[in-house]
Design a protein around this motif. Structure first.
Motif, PDB file in Angstrom:
ATOM      1  N   ARG A  38       0.819  -1.214   0.000  1.00 57.78           N
ATOM      2  CA  ARG A  38       0.000   0.000   0.000  1.00 57.78           C
ATOM      3  C   ARG A  38       0.855   1.268   0.000  1.00 57.78           C
ATOM      4  O   ARG A  38       0.437   2.300  -0.509  1.00 57.78           O
ATOM      5  N   CYS A  39       2.037   1.187   0.596  1.00 57.95           N
ATOM      6  CA  CYS A  39       2.920   2.346   0.648  1.00 57.95           C
ATOM      7  C   CYS A  39       3.633   2.565  -0.685  1.00 57.95           C
ATOM      8  O   CYS A  39       4.369   3.549  -0.842  1.00 57.95           O
ATOM      9  N   CYS A  40       3.448   1.670  -1.653  1.00 57.54           N
ATOM     10  CA  CYS A  40       4.118   1.758  -2.963  1.00 57.54           C
ATOM     11  C   CYS A  40       3.126   2.100  -4.065  1.00 57.54           C
ATOM     12  O   CYS A  40       3.343   1.785  -5.234  1.00 57.54           O
ATOM     13  N   HIS A  41       2.038   2.730  -3.699  1.00 54.23           N
ATOM     14  CA  HIS A  41       0.954   2.989  -4.646  1.00 54.23           C
ATOM     15  C   HIS A  41       0.539   4.459  -4.567  1.00 54.23           C
ATOM     16  O   HIS A  41       0.350   5.000  -3.483  1.00 54.23           O
ATOM     17  N   SER A  42       0.455   5.104  -5.737  1.00 57.91           N
ATOM     18  CA  SER A  42       0.007   6.503  -5.824  1.00 57.91           C
ATOM     19  C   SER A  42       0.811   7.398  -4.889  1.00 57.91           C
ATOM     20  O   SER A  42       0.270   8.093  -4.017  1.00 57.91           O
ATOM     21  N   PHE A  66      17.566   2.717 -17.316  1.00 58.24           N
ATOM     22  CA  PHE A  66      16.681   2.671 -16.158  1.00 58.24           C
ATOM     23  C   PHE A  66      15.765   3.889 -16.117  1.00 58.24           C
ATOM     24  O   PHE A  66      14.545   3.762 -15.918  1.00 58.24           O
ATOM     25  N   ILE A  67      16.335   5.055 -16.311  1.00 57.39           N
ATOM     26  CA  ILE A  67      15.535   6.282 -16.259  1.00 57.39           C
ATOM     27  C   ILE A  67      14.521   6.307 -17.391  1.00 57.39           C
ATOM     28  O   ILE A  67      13.351   6.668 -17.198  1.00 57.39           O
ATOM     29  N   GLN A  68      14.949   5.912 -18.593  1.00 58.99           N
ATOM     30  CA  GLN A  68      14.026   5.915 -19.729  1.00 58.99           C
ATOM     31  C   GLN A  68      12.863   4.944 -19.517  1.00 58.99           C
ATOM     32  O   GLN A  68      11.723   5.238 -19.881  1.00 58.99           O
ATOM     33  N   GLN A  69      13.149   3.809 -18.900  1.00 64.23           N
ATOM     34  CA  GLN A  69      12.133   2.769 -18.772  1.00 64.23           C
ATOM     35  C   GLN A  69      11.220   2.959 -17.563  1.00 64.23           C
ATOM     36  O   GLN A  69      10.016   2.658 -17.637  1.00 64.23           O
ATOM     37  N   TYR A  70      11.759   3.486 -16.467  1.00 65.40           N
ATOM     38  CA  TYR A  70      10.999   3.463 -15.215  1.00 65.40           C
ATOM     39  C   TYR A  70      10.734   4.841 -14.591  1.00 65.40           C
ATOM     40  O   TYR A  70       9.974   4.909 -13.619  1.00 65.40           O
ATOM     41  N   CYS A  71      11.322   5.883 -15.108  1.00 64.56           N
ATOM     42  CA  CYS A  71      11.307   7.156 -14.378  1.00 64.56           C
ATOM     43  C   CYS A  71      10.689   8.297 -15.176  1.00 64.56           C
ATOM     44  O   CYS A  71      10.513   8.220 -16.385  1.00 64.56           O
ATOM     45  N   ARG A  72      10.399   9.340 -14.449  1.00 61.66           N
ATOM     46  CA  ARG A  72      10.007  10.625 -15.029  1.00 61.66           C
ATOM     47  C   ARG A  72      11.009  11.675 -14.582  1.00 61.66           C
ATOM     48  O   ARG A  72      11.364  11.739 -13.409  1.00 61.66           O
ATOM     49  N   ILE A  73      11.477  12.469 -15.527  1.00 62.26           N
ATOM     50  CA  ILE A  73      12.401  13.558 -15.227  1.00 62.26           C
ATOM     51  C   ILE A  73      11.616  14.862 -15.157  1.00 62.26           C
ATOM     52  O   ILE A  73      10.759  15.132 -16.007  1.00 62.26           O
ATOM     53  N   GLY A  92      -0.251   4.878  -9.856  1.00 65.36           N
ATOM     54  CA  GLY A  92      -0.698   3.505  -9.644  1.00 65.36           C
ATOM     55  C   GLY A  92       0.328   2.756  -8.822  1.00 65.36           C
ATOM     56  O   GLY A  92       0.958   3.324  -7.941  1.00 65.36           O
ATOM     57  N   SER A  93       0.491   1.487  -9.127  1.00 65.03           N
ATOM     58  CA  SER A  93       1.453   0.664  -8.393  1.00 65.03           C
ATOM     59  C   SER A  93       2.865   0.896  -8.917  1.00 65.03           C
ATOM     60  O   SER A  93       3.070   1.109 -10.111  1.00 65.03           O
ATOM     61  N   CYS A  94       3.832   0.846  -8.019  1.00 63.69           N
ATOM     62  CA  CYS A  94       5.234   0.941  -8.406  1.00 63.69           C
ATOM     63  C   CYS A  94       5.564  -0.163  -9.407  1.00 63.69           C
ATOM     64  O   CYS A  94       5.075  -1.290  -9.288  1.00 63.69           O
ATOM     65  N   SER A  95       6.389   0.161 -10.374  1.00 59.38           N
ATOM     66  CA  SER A  95       6.771  -0.817 -11.400  1.00 59.38           C
ATOM     67  C   SER A  95       7.413  -2.062 -10.820  1.00 59.38           C
ATOM     68  O   SER A  95       7.408  -3.129 -11.442  1.00 59.38           O
ATOM     69  N   PHE A  96       7.969  -1.963  -9.632  1.00 62.83           N
ATOM     70  CA  PHE A  96       8.711  -3.073  -9.046  1.00 62.83           C
ATOM     71  C   PHE A  96       7.912  -3.833  -7.990  1.00 62.83           C
ATOM     72  O   PHE A  96       8.471  -4.674  -7.282  1.00 62.83           O
ATOM     73  N   MET A  97       6.617  -3.556  -7.893  1.00 65.22           N
ATOM     74  CA  MET A  97       5.794  -4.259  -6.917  1.00 65.22           C
ATOM     75  C   MET A  97       5.305  -5.573  -7.503  1.00 65.22           C
ATOM     76  O   MET A  97       4.704  -5.622  -8.574  1.00 65.22           O
ATOM     77  N   LEU A  98       5.577  -6.658  -6.792  1.00 63.16           N
ATOM     78  CA  LEU A  98       5.158  -7.995  -7.207  1.00 63.16           C
ATOM     79  C   LEU A  98       3.712  -8.263  -6.784  1.00 63.16           C
ATOM     80  O   LEU A  98       3.176  -7.559  -5.923  1.00 63.16           O
ATOM     81  N   PRO A  99       3.058  -9.265  -7.386  1.00 66.45           N
ATOM     82  CA  PRO A  99       1.751  -9.679  -6.869  1.00 66.45           C
ATOM     83  C   PRO A  99       1.872 -10.017  -5.387  1.00 66.45           C
ATOM     84  O   PRO A  99       2.794 -10.718  -4.971  1.00 66.45           O
ATOM     85  N   GLY A 100       0.970  -9.514  -4.594  1.00 68.22           N
ATOM     86  CA  GLY A 100       1.069  -9.693  -3.153  1.00 68.22           C
ATOM     87  C   GLY A 100       1.708  -8.520  -2.453  1.00 68.22           C
ATOM     88  O   GLY A 100       1.717  -8.453  -1.225  1.00 68.22           O
ATOM     89  N   GLY A 101       2.262  -7.575  -3.251  1.00 63.73           N
ATOM     90  CA  GLY A 101       2.741  -6.326  -2.685  1.00 63.73           C
ATOM     91  C   GLY A 101       4.212  -6.258  -2.341  1.00 63.73           C
ATOM     92  O   GLY A 101       4.694  -5.210  -1.911  1.00 63.73           O
TER      93      GLY A 101
END
Length: 274
Positions: A38-42, A66-73, A92-101
């Motif tokens: 929950r702390c990795c969302h929005s 990494f920046i191009q794929q996962y980040c905003r500048i 939304g959810s962080c790109s690195f959050m697995l199912p189950g959080g």
């Protein structure tokens, strides 16, 4: 410079609005399965330069990829200073959050992620020789409705939390970077002369070590990642100082002459090559 939470912490530091967490004080916290992720969302997750490097190496890609794929500048509206956020986590959810959080890059999670539920406020003070001293305070953040971690039974103190989360290295690297920003604001009047064009020039120095290594032929094992980071932060401060002198002082000043004789790129090469 790094978002609303930083401004809130700075105000808390200056006004002692939140009680600081002393070395001997304890608290209870343990992530719970029912609120995992929950702390990795929005949420705005700002990344330090060292965060970007560590995450990219863990994923075996370059910092640029990494920046191009996962980040905003983005750029600070007042100072034009560049900063990087995890893009997907903002809405939304962080790109690195697995199912189950759980986190798929937990060993290299960001400094901000590994600090929670604590927060660290830092004050940099510069003496007449421009040497920097660091004063830090830690706070236990107020409980958030989405987080059940405070219901956990595991007990911590400040020392044990910092040791378990591996924060020493991340804080050290962050202080090297943040102290440069504070120095530029306080001593170099950054707000008066820094521009989006200059921000784009400095961005690779801050966030793209592989680009600099390739450009200047520093692709071997030495300097290692740690040393190259230190060199980049030193170069960042010195180049900002050079520019401040050249843009704010009249013609004929010795620093102005030196800057005219050596391009910024060549000066950067010299600084990074040691």
């Amino acid at each position: 410079m790094t978002g609303p939470i930083s401004n809130t912490l700075l105000a808390a530091f200056q006004q002692a609005r939140w009680p600081s967490l002393g070395p001997g004080e304890s608290f209870r916290f343990a992530c719970q399965d029912e609120c995992m992720g929950r702390c990795c969302h929005s949420i705005k997750i700002f990344l330090d330069p060292w965060d970007v490097e560590c995450m990219a190496r863990y994923l075996q890609i370059s910092s640029q990829q990494f920046i191009q794929q996962y980040c905003r500048i983005d750029f600070d509206h007042r100072y034009c200073w560049p900063y990087v956020l995890l893009r997907e986590a903002e809405t939304g959810s962080c790109s690195f959050m697995l199912p189950g959080g759980r986190c798929s890059i937990y060993p290299v999670r960001s400094r901000n992620c590994r600090t929670y539920p604590l927060a660290r406020a830092v004050r940099f003070t510069f003496n007449d020789n421009d040497d920097c001293t660091v004063e830090e305070k830690y706070f236990l953040l107020p409980r958030q409705p989405f987080c059940f971690g405070f219901n956990g039974l595991q007990e911590w103190n400040l020392h044990s939390w910092l040791a378990d989360s591996g924060l020493a290295e991340y804080n050290e690297k962050a202080d090297l970077y943040l102290s440069v920003i504070q120095y530029a604001l306080e001593k170099l009047n950054l707000e008066q002369w820094f521009s989006p064009t200059l921000a784009r020039f400095f961005f690779p120095i801050i966030f793209l070590p592989e680009v600099l290594r390739q450009k200047f032929g520093l692709t071997g094992e030495k300097p290692d990642h740690q040393e190259f980071y230190i060199r980049r932060m030193r170069a960042l401060r010195l180049l900002l100082s050079d520019l401040s002198t050249s843009l704010q002082h009249p013609e004929g000043h010795p620093e102005q002459k030196a800057l005219n004789q050596t391009s910024l790129v060549e000066r950067l090469r010299q600084l990074l090559s040691g």
